[in-house]
Design a protein around this motif. Structure first.
Motif, PDB file in Angstrom:
ATOM      1  N   GLN A   1       7.578   3.030  -7.611  1.00  0.00           N
ATOM      2  CA  GLN A   1       6.827   4.262  -7.845  1.00  0.00           C
ATOM      3  C   GLN A   1       5.349   3.939  -7.753  1.00  0.00           C
ATOM      4  N   CYS A   2       4.586   4.860  -7.177  1.00  0.00           N
ATOM      5  CA  CYS A   2       3.150   4.600  -7.058  1.00  0.00           C
ATOM      6  C   CYS A   2       2.464   4.879  -8.395  1.00  0.00           C
ATOM      7  N   GLU A   3       1.772   3.883  -8.873  1.00  0.00           N
ATOM      8  CA  GLU A   3       1.093   3.971 -10.156  1.00  0.00           C
ATOM      9  C   GLU A   3      -0.030   5.014 -10.110  1.00  0.00           C
ATOM     10  N   LYS A   4      -0.569   5.202  -8.913  1.00  0.00           N
ATOM     11  CA  LYS A   4      -1.715   6.085  -8.753  1.00  0.00           C
ATOM     12  C   LYS A   4      -1.307   7.550  -8.583  1.00  0.00           C
ATOM     13  N   CYS A   5      -0.434   7.827  -7.618  1.00  0.00           N
ATOM     14  CA  CYS A   5      -0.121   9.237  -7.326  1.00  0.00           C
ATOM     15  C   CYS A   5       1.206   9.678  -7.909  1.00  0.00           C
ATOM     16  N   GLY A   6       1.989   8.726  -8.466  1.00  0.00           N
ATOM     17  CA  GLY A   6       3.220   9.106  -9.157  1.00  0.00           C
ATOM     18  C   GLY A   6       4.425   9.326  -8.260  1.00  0.00           C
TER      19      GLY A   6
ATOM     20  N   THR B   1       0.835  -1.200   0.000  1.00  0.00           N
ATOM     21  CA  THR B   1       0.000   0.000   0.000  1.00  0.00           C
ATOM     22  C   THR B   1       0.876   1.260   0.000  1.00  0.00           C
ATOM     23  N   CYS B   2       0.484   2.224  -0.841  1.00  0.00           N
ATOM     24  CA  CYS B   2       1.228   3.492  -0.938  1.00  0.00           C
ATOM     25  C   CYS B   2       1.006   4.317   0.335  1.00  0.00           C
ATOM     26  N   PRO B   3       2.094   4.768   0.972  1.00  0.00           N
ATOM     27  CA  PRO B   3       1.949   5.543   2.210  1.00  0.00           C
ATOM     28  C   PRO B   3       1.412   6.951   1.964  1.00  0.00           C
ATOM     29  N   TYR B   4       1.447   7.407   0.727  1.00  0.00           N
ATOM     30  CA  TYR B   4       0.977   8.766   0.437  1.00  0.00           C
ATOM     31  C   TYR B   4      -0.500   8.798   0.090  1.00  0.00           C
ATOM     32  N   CYS B   5      -0.925   7.900  -0.808  1.00  0.00           N
ATOM     33  CA  CYS B   5      -2.306   8.011  -1.285  1.00  0.00           C
ATOM     34  C   CYS B   5      -3.166   6.818  -0.880  1.00  0.00           C
ATOM     35  N   GLY B   6      -2.549   5.801  -0.290  1.00  0.00           N
ATOM     36  CA  GLY B   6      -3.331   4.668   0.189  1.00  0.00           C
ATOM     37  C   GLY B   6      -3.697   3.641  -0.864  1.00  0.00           C
TER      38      GLY B   6
HETATM   39 ZN   LIG Z   1       0.406   6.704  -4.133  1.00  0.00          ZN
END
Ligand SMILES: [Zn+2]
Ligand SMILES: [Zn+2]
Length: 565
Positions: free
Chosen positions: A153-158, A140-145
Protein backbone atom coordinates in the motif's frame (compact mmCIF):
# COMPACT_ATOMS: atom_id res chain seq x y z
CA UNK A 1 -29.16 -1.85 19.87
CA UNK A 2 -26.09 -4.07 19.99
CA UNK A 3 -22.63 -2.73 19.29
CA UNK A 4 -19.38 -4.30 18.22
CA UNK A 5 -16.72 -1.70 18.93
CA UNK A 6 -13.23 -2.31 17.59
CA UNK A 7 -10.03 -0.60 16.62
CA UNK A 8 -7.32 -1.51 14.13
CA UNK A 9 -5.40 -4.52 15.38
CA UNK A 10 -2.04 -3.30 16.65
CA UNK A 11 0.87 -4.77 14.69
CA UNK A 12 3.21 -6.05 17.35
CA UNK A 13 6.65 -6.09 15.75
CA UNK A 14 7.68 -3.49 18.34
CA UNK A 15 6.32 -1.69 21.39
CA UNK A 16 3.80 0.83 19.99
CA UNK A 17 4.25 4.58 20.32
CA UNK A 18 1.64 7.18 21.28
CA UNK A 19 0.21 7.24 17.75
CA UNK A 20 -1.20 3.73 18.29
CA UNK A 21 -2.84 4.98 21.45
CA UNK A 22 -5.06 7.34 19.41
CA UNK A 23 -7.18 4.49 18.09
CA UNK A 24 -7.08 2.45 21.27
CA UNK A 25 -8.29 5.32 23.44
CA UNK A 26 -10.83 6.54 20.86
CA UNK A 27 -12.46 3.12 20.65
CA UNK A 28 -12.36 2.83 24.43
CA UNK A 29 -14.12 6.18 24.90
CA UNK A 30 -16.84 5.06 22.53
CA UNK A 31 -17.26 1.62 24.10
CA UNK A 32 -17.42 3.04 27.63
CA UNK A 33 -19.94 5.67 26.57
CA UNK A 34 -22.22 3.11 24.93
CA UNK A 35 -22.08 0.88 28.02
CA UNK A 36 -23.05 3.82 30.21
CA UNK A 37 -25.95 4.51 27.87
CA UNK A 38 -27.15 1.03 28.74
CA UNK A 39 -26.43 -0.47 25.32
CA UNK A 40 -25.16 -3.99 24.80
CA UNK A 41 -21.50 -3.59 23.84
CA UNK A 42 -18.75 -5.95 22.84
CA UNK A 43 -15.36 -4.27 22.54
CA UNK A 44 -12.80 -6.44 20.78
CA UNK A 45 -9.44 -6.29 19.11
CA UNK A 46 -6.19 -8.21 19.17
CA UNK A 47 -2.56 -8.41 18.23
CA UNK A 48 -1.84 -8.62 14.52
CA UNK A 49 1.18 -10.85 14.46
CA UNK A 50 1.68 -12.40 11.04
CA UNK A 51 3.24 -11.02 7.90
CA UNK A 52 6.61 -9.96 6.61
CA UNK A 53 7.69 -7.22 9.06
CA UNK A 54 7.52 -9.63 11.99
CA UNK A 55 9.25 -12.36 10.03
CA UNK A 56 12.02 -9.92 9.18
CA UNK A 57 12.29 -8.69 12.78
CA UNK A 58 12.51 -12.24 14.17
CA UNK A 59 15.14 -13.11 11.56
CA UNK A 60 17.19 -10.15 12.74
CA UNK A 61 16.97 -11.27 16.37
CA UNK A 62 17.65 -14.91 15.60
CA UNK A 63 14.44 -16.12 17.23
CA UNK A 64 11.27 -17.62 15.83
CA UNK A 65 8.44 -15.27 14.88
CA UNK A 66 6.23 -17.05 17.42
CA UNK A 67 8.70 -16.41 20.24
CA UNK A 68 8.78 -12.77 19.29
CA UNK A 69 5.01 -12.33 19.15
CA UNK A 70 4.43 -14.36 22.33
CA UNK A 71 6.55 -11.90 24.27
CA UNK A 72 5.18 -8.85 22.49
CA UNK A 73 1.58 -9.92 22.94
CA UNK A 74 2.04 -10.55 26.65
CA UNK A 75 3.67 -7.17 27.11
CA UNK A 76 1.09 -5.41 25.01
CA UNK A 77 -1.77 -6.90 27.09
CA UNK A 78 -0.15 -5.36 30.13
CA UNK A 79 0.10 -1.93 28.48
CA UNK A 80 -3.54 -2.06 27.43
CA UNK A 81 -4.54 -2.82 30.97
CA UNK A 82 -2.48 0.00 32.42
CA UNK A 83 -3.99 2.47 29.95
CA UNK A 84 -7.48 1.38 31.02
CA UNK A 85 -8.56 0.13 27.59
CA UNK A 86 -11.67 -1.83 28.52
CA UNK A 87 -11.64 -4.64 25.94
CA UNK A 88 -14.10 -7.45 26.44
CA UNK A 89 -11.77 -9.59 24.39
CA UNK A 90 -8.26 -8.65 23.35
CA UNK A 91 -7.02 -11.66 21.45
CA UNK A 92 -4.39 -12.38 18.80
CA UNK A 93 -4.19 -13.72 15.27
CA UNK A 94 -2.34 -16.82 16.54
CA UNK A 95 -5.45 -17.75 18.51
CA UNK A 96 -6.62 -21.23 17.41
CA UNK A 97 -10.18 -19.89 17.11
CA UNK A 98 -9.01 -17.21 14.68
CA UNK A 99 -6.89 -19.62 12.65
CA UNK A 100 -9.72 -22.10 12.23
CA UNK A 101 -12.23 -19.35 11.54
CA UNK A 102 -10.09 -17.88 8.76
CA UNK A 103 -9.47 -21.25 7.13
CA UNK A 104 -13.15 -22.23 7.20
CA UNK A 105 -14.13 -18.76 6.00
CA UNK A 106 -11.96 -18.92 2.90
CA UNK A 107 -13.06 -22.45 2.06
CA UNK A 108 -16.63 -21.13 2.15
CA UNK A 109 -15.73 -18.19 -0.06
CA UNK A 110 -14.06 -20.61 -2.47
CA UNK A 111 -17.13 -22.85 -2.42
CA UNK A 112 -19.27 -19.81 -3.26
CA UNK A 113 -17.15 -19.27 -6.35
CA UNK A 114 -15.20 -16.15 -5.40
CA UNK A 115 -11.72 -17.63 -5.26
CA UNK A 116 -9.69 -18.45 -8.35
CA UNK A 117 -6.19 -19.74 -8.88
CA UNK A 118 -3.73 -18.09 -11.17
CA UNK A 119 -0.18 -18.68 -12.10
CA UNK A 120 1.67 -15.43 -12.29
CA UNK A 121 5.10 -14.00 -12.33
CA UNK A 122 6.08 -12.58 -8.98
CA UNK A 123 9.13 -10.71 -7.89
CA UNK A 124 11.85 -13.02 -6.67
CA UNK A 125 15.17 -12.01 -5.14
CA UNK A 126 17.98 -14.16 -6.53
CA UNK A 127 20.30 -13.02 -3.71
CA UNK A 128 17.96 -14.04 -0.90
CA UNK A 129 16.42 -16.88 -2.91
CA UNK A 130 12.89 -16.01 -1.98
CA UNK A 131 9.75 -14.45 -3.35
CA UNK A 132 9.26 -10.86 -2.27
CA UNK A 133 5.72 -10.26 -1.12
CA UNK A 134 4.42 -6.92 0.16
CA UNK A 135 6.92 -5.03 2.21
CA UNK A 136 9.81 -7.11 0.99
CA UNK A 137 9.69 -4.83 -2.05
CA UNK A 138 10.24 -1.07 -2.21
CA UNK A 139 9.89 1.23 -5.17
CA UNK A 140 7.99 4.13 -6.73
CA UNK A 141 4.19 4.42 -6.52
CA UNK A 142 2.65 4.36 -10.02
CA UNK A 143 -0.20 6.62 -8.90
CA UNK A 144 1.45 9.45 -7.01
CA UNK A 145 5.14 9.00 -7.78
CA UNK A 146 6.19 8.60 -4.13
CA UNK A 147 9.60 6.98 -4.33
CA UNK A 148 9.75 5.00 -1.11
CA UNK A 149 6.50 3.14 -1.23
CA UNK A 150 6.18 -0.54 -0.28
CA UNK A 151 4.59 -3.33 -2.27
CA UNK A 152 1.31 -3.53 -0.32
CA UNK A 153 0.00 0.00 0.00
CA UNK A 154 1.29 3.46 -0.77
CA UNK A 155 2.08 5.30 2.42
CA UNK A 156 1.55 8.62 0.68
CA UNK A 157 -1.65 8.29 -1.37
CA UNK A 158 -3.19 5.28 0.40
CA UNK A 159 -3.75 3.21 -2.78
CA UNK A 160 -3.58 -0.55 -2.45
CA UNK A 161 -0.73 -1.97 -4.49
CA UNK A 162 0.82 -5.24 -5.53
CA UNK A 163 4.61 -5.54 -5.73
CA UNK A 164 4.67 -5.73 -9.53
CA UNK A 165 2.90 -2.33 -9.70
CA UNK A 166 5.98 -0.59 -8.37
CA UNK A 167 8.26 1.32 -10.67
CA UNK A 168 11.96 0.52 -10.09
CA UNK A 169 11.34 -2.26 -7.55
CA UNK A 170 14.11 -3.14 -5.06
CA UNK A 171 14.45 -6.01 -2.61
CA UNK A 172 13.88 -4.55 0.86
CA UNK A 173 16.39 -6.92 2.45
CA UNK A 174 19.42 -6.58 0.15
CA UNK A 175 18.48 -3.74 -2.19
CA UNK A 176 19.12 -5.67 -5.39
CA UNK A 177 16.62 -5.62 -8.24
CA UNK A 178 14.34 -8.63 -8.21
CA UNK A 179 13.59 -10.95 -11.11
CA UNK A 180 10.19 -12.24 -12.18
CA UNK A 181 9.51 -15.88 -11.41
CA UNK A 182 6.45 -18.07 -11.84
CA UNK A 183 4.33 -19.06 -8.85
CA UNK A 184 0.72 -20.06 -8.22
CA UNK A 185 -1.64 -18.04 -6.02
CA UNK A 186 -5.24 -18.01 -4.86
CA UNK A 187 -7.14 -14.79 -5.52
CA UNK A 188 -10.26 -13.16 -4.16
CA UNK A 189 -12.50 -12.01 -7.00
CA UNK A 190 -13.05 -8.50 -5.66
CA UNK A 191 -14.24 -6.86 -8.93
CA UNK A 192 -17.43 -8.93 -8.82
CA UNK A 193 -18.50 -6.91 -5.77
CA UNK A 194 -18.10 -3.48 -7.36
CA UNK A 195 -21.85 -2.96 -7.78
CA UNK A 196 -22.76 -4.15 -4.32
CA UNK A 197 -19.97 -2.18 -2.70
CA UNK A 198 -20.94 0.99 -4.52
CA UNK A 199 -24.53 0.81 -3.37
CA UNK A 200 -23.48 -0.17 0.18
CA UNK A 201 -21.20 2.87 0.38
CA UNK A 202 -23.56 5.31 -1.33
CA UNK A 203 -26.57 4.32 0.76
CA UNK A 204 -24.69 4.13 4.02
CA UNK A 205 -25.43 7.39 5.78
CA UNK A 206 -23.34 6.77 8.87
CA UNK A 207 -20.09 6.43 6.91
CA UNK A 208 -18.13 9.68 7.12
CA UNK A 209 -17.56 11.68 3.97
CA UNK A 210 -13.81 11.09 3.79
CA UNK A 211 -14.25 7.30 3.89
CA UNK A 212 -17.04 7.49 1.34
CA UNK A 213 -15.26 9.58 -1.25
CA UNK A 214 -11.98 7.69 -0.90
CA UNK A 215 -13.74 4.35 -1.36
CA UNK A 216 -15.95 5.47 -4.23
CA UNK A 217 -13.03 6.86 -6.17
CA UNK A 218 -11.23 3.54 -5.75
CA UNK A 219 -14.27 1.74 -7.13
CA UNK A 220 -14.41 4.24 -10.01
CA UNK A 221 -10.83 3.44 -10.86
CA UNK A 222 -11.78 -0.23 -10.96
CA UNK A 223 -11.08 -2.80 -8.27
CA UNK A 224 -8.66 -5.61 -8.87
CA UNK A 225 -8.58 -9.14 -7.57
CA UNK A 226 -6.57 -9.48 -4.39
CA UNK A 227 -4.19 -12.34 -3.73
CA UNK A 228 -5.26 -14.29 -0.66
CA UNK A 229 -2.11 -16.40 -0.45
CA UNK A 230 1.53 -15.59 -0.01
CA UNK A 231 4.80 -17.46 -0.34
CA UNK A 232 5.56 -16.82 3.32
CA UNK A 233 6.30 -19.28 6.06
CA UNK A 234 4.95 -17.22 8.97
CA UNK A 235 1.18 -17.01 8.88
CA UNK A 236 -2.03 -19.01 8.77
CA UNK A 237 -1.60 -22.04 6.48
CA UNK A 238 -3.70 -21.62 3.34
CA UNK A 239 -6.56 -24.17 3.44
CA UNK A 240 -7.19 -24.57 -0.29
CA UNK A 241 -6.51 -27.97 -1.89
CA UNK A 242 -3.09 -27.74 -3.51
CA UNK A 243 -1.99 -24.66 -1.54
CA UNK A 244 0.38 -26.48 0.80
CA UNK A 245 3.36 -24.43 1.90
CA UNK A 246 1.58 -21.12 1.38
CA UNK A 247 0.00 -18.86 3.97
CA UNK A 248 -2.92 -16.44 3.98
CA UNK A 249 -1.89 -12.87 3.33
CA UNK A 250 -1.82 -11.08 6.69
CA UNK A 251 -4.10 -8.24 5.55
CA UNK A 252 -6.67 -10.72 4.27
CA UNK A 253 -6.90 -12.53 7.60
CA UNK A 254 -6.41 -9.87 10.28
CA UNK A 255 -9.59 -8.03 9.16
CA UNK A 256 -11.53 -11.22 9.87
CA UNK A 257 -10.32 -10.98 13.46
CA UNK A 258 -13.18 -8.57 14.16
CA UNK A 259 -15.49 -11.50 13.57
CA UNK A 260 -13.43 -14.30 15.13
CA UNK A 261 -12.74 -12.29 18.29
CA UNK A 262 -16.49 -12.13 18.95
CA UNK A 263 -16.80 -15.85 18.24
CA UNK A 264 -13.95 -16.59 20.65
CA UNK A 265 -15.49 -14.38 23.33
CA UNK A 266 -18.78 -16.25 23.34
CA UNK A 267 -17.23 -19.69 22.99
CA UNK A 268 -15.10 -18.98 26.02
CA UNK A 269 -18.14 -17.94 27.99
CA UNK A 270 -20.00 -21.09 27.04
CA UNK A 271 -22.68 -19.42 24.89
CA UNK A 272 -21.49 -19.82 21.27
CA UNK A 273 -25.03 -19.21 19.99
CA UNK A 274 -24.75 -15.52 20.95
CA UNK A 275 -22.19 -15.07 18.16
CA UNK A 276 -24.92 -15.03 15.52
CA UNK A 277 -26.88 -12.53 17.56
CA UNK A 278 -23.98 -10.13 17.35
CA UNK A 279 -22.65 -10.65 13.87
CA UNK A 280 -25.71 -11.67 11.90
CA UNK A 281 -28.51 -9.59 13.37
CA UNK A 282 -29.50 -6.33 11.63
CA UNK A 283 -29.82 -4.73 15.07
CA UNK A 284 -26.05 -4.94 15.53
CA UNK A 285 -23.84 -2.07 14.54
CA UNK A 286 -20.10 -2.52 14.16
CA UNK A 287 -17.84 0.50 14.46
CA UNK A 288 -14.14 0.70 13.66
CA UNK A 289 -11.59 3.18 14.94
CA UNK A 290 -8.70 3.24 12.51
CA UNK A 291 -6.03 5.39 10.91
CA UNK A 292 -6.95 6.91 7.55
CA UNK A 293 -4.47 4.65 5.74
CA UNK A 294 -6.67 1.71 6.74
CA UNK A 295 -9.92 2.97 5.22
CA UNK A 296 -9.98 0.75 2.09
CA UNK A 297 -9.61 -2.41 4.14
CA UNK A 298 -12.69 -1.54 6.17
CA UNK A 299 -14.97 -0.08 3.49
CA UNK A 300 -14.01 -2.34 0.59
CA UNK A 301 -12.12 -5.51 1.46
CA UNK A 302 -13.94 -6.39 4.70
CA UNK A 303 -17.48 -5.77 3.40
CA UNK A 304 -16.70 -7.64 0.17
CA UNK A 305 -15.37 -10.63 2.12
CA UNK A 306 -18.40 -10.62 4.39
CA UNK A 307 -20.68 -10.53 1.33
CA UNK A 308 -18.69 -13.31 -0.35
CA UNK A 309 -19.12 -15.64 2.60
CA UNK A 310 -22.92 -15.47 2.15
CA UNK A 311 -23.26 -16.02 5.89
CA UNK A 312 -25.44 -12.96 6.45
CA UNK A 313 -22.90 -10.97 8.44
CA UNK A 314 -23.78 -7.35 9.15
CA UNK A 315 -21.65 -4.88 7.18
CA UNK A 316 -19.58 -2.20 8.95
CA UNK A 317 -21.76 0.56 10.34
CA UNK A 318 -19.15 3.22 10.79
CA UNK A 319 -15.48 3.68 10.16
CA UNK A 320 -14.10 6.50 12.27
CA UNK A 321 -10.71 7.29 10.85
CA UNK A 322 -8.12 9.71 12.14
CA UNK A 323 -5.21 11.47 10.54
CA UNK A 324 -1.71 11.07 11.90
CA UNK A 325 -0.22 12.14 15.20
CA UNK A 326 3.24 13.60 14.74
CA UNK A 327 5.93 14.25 17.29
CA UNK A 328 7.50 17.71 17.56
CA UNK A 329 6.67 18.42 13.92
CA UNK A 330 7.99 15.15 12.50
CA UNK A 331 6.92 11.53 12.15
CA UNK A 332 7.45 9.12 15.02
CA UNK A 333 10.55 7.11 14.28
CA UNK A 334 11.83 4.10 16.13
CA UNK A 335 15.12 4.22 14.30
CA UNK A 336 15.85 7.79 15.40
CA UNK A 337 14.16 7.25 18.76
CA UNK A 338 11.91 10.18 17.96
CA UNK A 339 8.63 10.08 19.87
CA UNK A 340 7.26 8.62 23.08
CA UNK A 341 6.46 4.96 23.46
CA UNK A 342 3.50 3.63 25.35
CA UNK A 343 5.52 2.14 28.19
CA UNK A 344 7.74 5.21 28.56
CA UNK A 345 4.63 7.34 28.84
CA UNK A 346 3.42 5.27 31.79
CA UNK A 347 6.73 5.60 33.58
CA UNK A 348 6.38 9.37 33.36
CA UNK A 349 2.73 9.89 34.27
CA UNK A 350 -0.47 7.99 34.99
CA UNK A 351 -2.61 6.90 32.05
CA UNK A 352 -5.28 9.59 32.37
CA UNK A 353 -2.82 12.39 31.65
CA UNK A 354 -2.06 10.73 28.31
CA UNK A 355 -5.66 9.81 27.61
CA UNK A 356 -6.62 13.43 28.17
CA UNK A 357 -3.94 14.72 25.84
CA UNK A 358 -4.64 12.13 23.14
CA UNK A 359 -8.35 12.96 22.94
CA UNK A 360 -7.94 16.72 23.30
CA UNK A 361 -5.57 16.73 20.31
CA UNK A 362 -7.22 13.82 18.46
CA UNK A 363 -6.34 14.27 14.76
CA UNK A 364 -9.94 14.26 13.56
CA UNK A 365 -9.67 16.45 10.48
CA UNK A 366 -5.99 17.11 10.11
CA UNK A 367 -2.69 15.78 11.42
CA UNK A 368 -2.00 16.61 15.04
CA UNK A 369 1.35 17.47 16.50
CA UNK A 370 2.58 16.41 19.93
CA UNK A 371 4.87 18.96 21.52
CA UNK A 372 6.05 18.92 25.10
CA UNK A 373 5.08 22.58 25.52
CA UNK A 374 1.55 21.90 24.32
CA UNK A 375 1.36 18.86 26.60
CA UNK A 376 2.43 20.93 29.59
CA UNK A 377 -0.09 23.66 28.74
CA UNK A 378 -3.01 21.27 28.31
CA UNK A 379 -2.27 19.34 31.49
CA UNK A 380 -1.63 22.37 33.65
CA UNK A 381 -4.16 24.87 32.32
CA UNK A 382 -7.02 22.51 31.58
CA UNK A 383 -6.80 19.23 33.42
CA UNK A 384 -5.29 20.66 36.58
CA UNK A 385 -6.53 24.26 36.70
CA UNK A 386 -10.06 23.62 35.49
CA UNK A 387 -11.10 20.08 36.42
CA UNK A 388 -8.70 19.39 39.29
CA UNK A 389 -9.23 22.82 40.75
CA UNK A 390 -13.02 22.77 40.74
CA UNK A 391 -13.23 19.33 42.31
CA UNK A 392 -10.69 20.19 44.95
CA UNK A 393 -12.27 23.47 45.94
CA UNK A 394 -15.70 21.95 46.38
CA UNK A 395 -14.65 18.75 48.06
CA UNK A 396 -12.15 20.26 50.45
CA UNK A 397 -14.62 22.99 51.41
CA UNK A 398 -17.20 20.34 52.17
CA UNK A 399 -14.65 18.37 54.13
CA UNK A 400 -13.37 21.26 56.22
CA UNK A 401 -16.50 23.34 56.77
CA UNK A 402 -19.16 20.64 56.75
CA UNK A 403 -17.31 17.68 58.22
CA UNK A 404 -17.70 16.06 54.83
CA UNK A 405 -21.48 15.84 55.17
CA UNK A 406 -23.82 16.99 52.40
CA UNK A 407 -26.08 19.62 54.01
CA UNK A 408 -29.84 19.80 53.95
CA UNK A 409 -31.33 22.73 52.01
CA UNK A 410 -33.54 23.52 49.05
CA UNK A 411 -32.01 24.64 45.77
CA UNK A 412 -32.60 28.27 44.90
CA UNK A 413 -33.24 29.37 41.33
CA UNK A 414 -29.62 30.17 40.56
CA UNK A 415 -28.30 26.81 41.72
CA UNK A 416 -31.00 24.75 40.07
CA UNK A 417 -30.32 26.66 36.82
CA UNK A 418 -26.68 25.85 37.26
CA UNK A 419 -27.39 22.13 37.64
CA UNK A 420 -29.73 22.17 34.65
CA UNK A 421 -26.95 23.72 32.59
CA UNK A 422 -24.52 21.03 33.75
CA UNK A 423 -26.94 18.31 32.69
CA UNK A 424 -27.48 20.00 29.34
CA UNK A 425 -23.75 20.13 28.71
CA UNK A 426 -23.41 16.51 29.81
CA UNK A 427 -26.04 15.51 27.29
CA UNK A 428 -24.23 17.42 24.55
CA UNK A 429 -20.95 15.75 25.43
CA UNK A 430 -22.52 12.29 25.18
CA UNK A 431 -24.19 13.10 21.89
CA UNK A 432 -20.85 14.25 20.45
CA UNK A 433 -19.37 10.87 21.36
CA UNK A 434 -22.26 9.14 19.65
CA UNK A 435 -21.42 11.17 16.56
CA UNK A 436 -17.72 10.21 16.82
CA UNK A 437 -16.64 13.79 17.60
CA UNK A 438 -14.60 12.87 20.64
CA UNK A 439 -12.50 16.00 20.83
CA UNK A 440 -15.59 18.18 20.96
CA UNK A 441 -17.16 15.82 23.49
CA UNK A 442 -14.22 16.15 25.86
CA UNK A 443 -14.30 19.93 25.53
CA UNK A 444 -17.95 19.90 26.59
CA UNK A 445 -17.24 17.59 29.52
CA UNK A 446 -14.53 19.95 30.72
CA UNK A 447 -16.83 22.94 30.44
CA UNK A 448 -18.93 21.56 33.31
CA UNK A 449 -15.94 22.11 35.59
CA UNK A 450 -15.45 25.53 34.02
CA UNK A 451 -19.07 26.44 34.75
CA UNK A 452 -18.60 24.99 38.21
CA UNK A 453 -15.66 27.23 38.96
CA UNK A 454 -17.62 30.26 37.83
CA UNK A 455 -20.62 29.28 39.95
CA UNK A 456 -18.47 28.68 43.03
CA UNK A 457 -16.69 32.03 42.56
CA UNK A 458 -19.88 34.00 42.14
CA UNK A 459 -21.62 32.38 45.07
CA UNK A 460 -18.67 32.93 47.44
CA UNK A 461 -19.68 30.26 49.94
CA UNK A 462 -16.66 31.14 52.10
CA UNK A 463 -18.49 34.39 52.99
CA UNK A 464 -21.95 32.86 53.30
CA UNK A 465 -20.79 30.07 55.55
CA UNK A 466 -20.51 32.52 58.43
CA UNK A 467 -23.33 34.97 57.69
CA UNK A 468 -25.85 33.19 55.48
CA UNK A 469 -25.51 29.52 56.19
CA UNK A 470 -28.51 28.31 54.22
CA UNK A 471 -27.24 29.97 51.02
CA UNK A 472 -23.85 28.40 51.49
CA UNK A 473 -25.58 25.04 52.08
CA UNK A 474 -27.34 25.40 48.75
CA UNK A 475 -24.10 26.29 46.97
CA UNK A 476 -22.41 23.21 48.36
CA UNK A 477 -25.27 20.89 47.47
CA UNK A 478 -25.28 22.11 43.86
CA UNK A 479 -21.49 22.08 43.55
CA UNK A 480 -21.12 18.59 44.98
CA UNK A 481 -23.83 17.40 42.64
CA UNK A 482 -21.87 18.94 39.74
CA UNK A 483 -18.87 16.88 40.85
CA UNK A 484 -21.07 13.81 40.68
CA UNK A 485 -22.17 14.75 37.16
CA UNK A 486 -18.53 15.16 36.19
CA UNK A 487 -17.64 11.73 37.58
CA UNK A 488 -20.06 10.27 35.01
CA UNK A 489 -19.33 12.45 32.02
CA UNK A 490 -15.58 12.11 32.37
CA UNK A 491 -15.62 8.30 32.77
CA UNK A 492 -15.29 7.41 29.08
CA UNK A 493 -12.27 9.70 28.76
CA UNK A 494 -10.59 9.44 32.15
CA UNK A 495 -11.71 6.18 33.78
CA UNK A 496 -9.12 6.28 36.57
CA UNK A 497 -10.06 9.84 37.48
CA UNK A 498 -13.72 8.82 37.50
CA UNK A 499 -12.85 6.10 40.01
CA UNK A 500 -11.04 8.60 42.22
CA UNK A 501 -14.05 10.91 42.11
CA UNK A 502 -16.31 8.01 42.93
CA UNK A 503 -14.30 7.18 46.03
CA UNK A 504 -14.07 10.83 47.00
CA UNK A 505 -17.83 11.16 46.71
CA UNK A 506 -18.16 7.85 48.56
CA UNK A 507 -20.68 6.46 46.08
CA UNK A 508 -21.83 2.87 45.86
CA UNK A 509 -20.76 0.60 43.01
CA UNK A 510 -18.39 2.00 40.42
CA UNK A 511 -18.51 4.68 37.73
CA UNK A 512 -18.11 2.14 34.89
CA UNK A 513 -21.17 -0.01 35.35
CA UNK A 514 -23.48 2.76 36.54
CA UNK A 515 -25.40 4.34 33.67
CA UNK A 516 -25.48 8.03 32.80
CA UNK A 517 -29.06 8.21 34.15
CA UNK A 518 -27.62 8.06 37.63
CA UNK A 519 -26.14 11.56 37.33
CA UNK A 520 -29.63 13.02 37.71
CA UNK A 521 -30.11 11.41 41.11
CA UNK A 522 -29.29 13.96 43.80
CA UNK A 523 -26.87 13.14 46.59
CA UNK A 524 -28.87 12.77 49.79
CA UNK A 525 -28.48 15.28 52.55
CA UNK A 526 -26.53 13.66 55.35
CA UNK A 527 -24.41 11.68 52.88
CA UNK A 528 -20.77 11.58 53.98
CA UNK A 529 -18.05 11.97 51.39
CA UNK A 530 -14.75 10.08 51.39
CA UNK A 531 -11.14 11.15 51.71
CA UNK A 532 -10.32 14.26 49.66
CA UNK A 533 -7.05 14.70 47.81
CA UNK A 534 -5.93 16.52 44.64
CA UNK A 535 -6.74 14.73 41.38
CA UNK A 536 -3.75 15.87 39.34
CA UNK A 537 -0.39 17.49 39.71
CA UNK A 538 1.16 20.12 37.48
CA UNK A 539 3.83 18.97 35.07
CA UNK A 540 6.92 20.62 33.64
CA UNK A 541 7.90 19.85 30.07
CA UNK A 542 11.60 20.29 30.85
CA UNK A 543 11.45 17.97 33.81
CA UNK A 544 9.52 15.31 31.89
CA UNK A 545 12.04 15.42 29.05
CA UNK A 546 14.92 15.05 31.48
CA UNK A 547 13.24 12.11 33.18
CA UNK A 548 12.58 10.48 29.82
CA UNK A 549 16.23 10.78 28.87
CA UNK A 550 17.25 9.25 32.18
CA UNK A 551 14.83 6.35 31.71
CA UNK A 552 16.31 5.70 28.27
CA UNK A 553 19.84 5.85 29.63
CA UNK A 554 19.26 3.66 32.64
CA UNK A 555 16.81 1.00 31.47
CA UNK A 556 18.37 -1.17 28.85
CA UNK A 557 15.57 -3.71 28.47
CA UNK A 558 13.25 -3.44 25.52
CA UNK A 559 10.43 -4.13 27.96
CA UNK A 560 10.75 -1.14 30.27
CA UNK A 561 7.89 -2.03 32.55
CA UNK A 562 9.15 -5.55 33.15
CA UNK A 563 12.43 -4.25 34.42
CA UNK A 564 10.89 -1.65 36.69
CA UNK A 565 8.02 -3.64 38.16
ZN1 LIG B 1 1.03 6.62 -4.01
ZN1 LIG C 1 17.29 -9.55 -1.70
Amino acid sequence: MRWIVTCAWPYINAVPHLGTLVQLVSADVYARCMRKLGEEVLFVSGSDEHGTPIEVEALKRGISPKDLTDRMHRYFCKLIDLFGISFDNYTRTESPVHIKFVQDFYLKVQKNGYIFVEESEQLFCPEDEMFLPDRFVEGTCPYCGYEKTTGDQCEKCGRLLTPTDLINPRCAICGSSPKLKKTKHWYFDLPRFEGHLRSYIEKHEALPQNAKSMSLSMIDEGLRSRAVTRDNRWGIPAPFPGSEGKTIYVWMEAVLGYVSAVKEYFERRGCPEKFDLFWKDPDTRSVYFIGKDNIPFHTIILPALLMASQEGYVLPYNVSSTEFLNYEGDKFSKRFRRGIWMDEALLLLEADYWRYYIISTRPENKDANFTWEDFEAKINNELNDVLGNFVHRVMSFLASRYNGIVPNADLDEESSDFLERCLEVAKRSISYIERFMLKEALKEAMSIAREGNRFFNEREPWRDVKVNRSRSDTTLIASTQAVKIISHVIEPFLPFTAEKLWRMLNLEGDPHSTTFDDMRIMLRSGHTIGYVKPLFEKVSAEELKTRLERIRREIKSEFLLEETS
